[in-house]
Design an enzyme around this catalytic site. Structure first.
Site, short mmCIF file in Angstrom:
data_model
loop_
_atom_site.label_atom_id
_atom_site.label_comp_id
_atom_site.label_asym_id
_atom_site.label_seq_id
_atom_site.Cartn_x
_atom_site.Cartn_y
_atom_site.Cartn_z
N SER A 136 30.06 -15.40 15.63
CA SER A 136 30.72 -16.27 16.61
C SER A 136 32.23 -16.13 16.56
CB SER A 136 30.32 -17.73 16.39
OG SER A 136 30.67 -18.14 15.08
N GLU A 137 32.78 -15.68 15.41
CA GLU A 137 34.23 -15.47 15.31
C GLU A 137 34.54 -14.14 14.66
OE1 GLU A 137 33.55 -19.87 15.26
OE2 GLU A 137 33.08 -18.41 13.70
N THR A 138 35.49 -13.43 15.25
CA THR A 138 36.08 -12.25 14.63
C THR A 138 37.59 -12.39 14.73
OG1 THR A 138 34.22 -10.80 15.17
CG2 THR A 138 36.32 -9.74 14.69
#
Length: 255
Positions: free
Chosen positions: A45-47
């Site tokens: 969901s996050e990079t």
């Protein structure tokens, strides 16, 4: 192109719990398409992409107090190393009473006939906070089936972008007591449920501080992975959130 890349689990000291995120270290600016391609490849969901503002910057020499300042698209984010975790410096957002009739369809679609004790809205973040009845316990929130699929169609004005479900804790009843519990859902941005959510706690901290009369609190986000946060409201109107971090992957991205 070879880039150092990590996967870190935040708000936990244990691998495969907390909030997983990929972190990619950059020497040079990448095209936005490359950012998106790498993020899709990581499938999290996050990079995050971290780049020094000046090529000559040296984090070790310039941060003798163990504090780093990140310039992000959402503003500055300060992080400092503590003895038992990492402390993030966040803004604190107030909540305001919300009329049930204006959001009743959304709440009923999400949680059915579950008893609701309080509803608040944060205009700064466009998040809706729904406090469940004090008659429920942590296990109820953990096992509650939340239907997020219809929510974007029910609320499509853009006023709500995230749904927080929260429950008063049981400080005296557990080996690891918590002041409050929560879960967070954002199907409006393609996130049915987030494992652990710092931004949601900028609202939860404000709300529960008022409800409990406390400035220091311990919170648990009851997702399947679970995550712990130590919360400290500051005199300057901001909030410190402390949590652990576990590096579960370290390698080189070849693109």
């Amino acid at each position: 192109m070879k880039l150092p890349i990590f996967i870190a689990d935040a708000f936990t000291a244990t691998a495969f719990r907390g909030n997983p995120a990929a972190v990619c270290l950059l020497e040079n600016i990448l095209e936005e398409d490359s950012h998106q391609q790498i993020a899709r490849e990581m499938n999290l969901s996050e990079t995050a992409f971290i780049r020094k503002l000046q090529p000559t910057d040296n984090f070790i020499q310039k941060n003798t107090n163990s504090t780093l300042t990140f310039v992000t698209l959402s503003g500055e984010l300060k992080a400092r190393k503590a003895e038992d975790g990492i402390v993030l410096d966040f803004p604190l957002y107030p909540t305001f009473p919300q009329d049930f009739h204006e959001v009743g369809d959304l709440i009923k679609a999400a949680i059915g006939d579950t008893l609701v004790q309080d509803i608040r809205y944060s205009p700064d973040t466009r998040k809706l906070l729904v406090r469940l009845s004090d008659s429920y316990d942590r296990s109820f929130l953990e096992t509650l089936k939340v239907n997020t699929e219809p929510l974007p169609q029910i609320e499509k004005t853009g006023r709500v972008k995230g749904l927080i479900l929260t429950l008063k804790g049981e400080p005296g009843g557990q080996a690891a007591p918590y002041d409050f519990y929560s879960r967070y859902f954002a199907p409006w941005v393609g996130l049915p449920e987030d494992p652990v959510t710092g931004s949601a706690h900028t609202i939860l901290s404000s709300y529960w501080s008022q409800q409990l009369g406390k400035k220091e609190m311990r919170a648990f986000q009851c997702s399947r992975r679970g995550g712990e946060l130590d919360i400290s409201l500051r005199a300057d109107g901001r909030v410190d959130m402390k949590g652990g971090a576990a590096i579960v992957l370290e390698g080189t991205l070849t693109a």
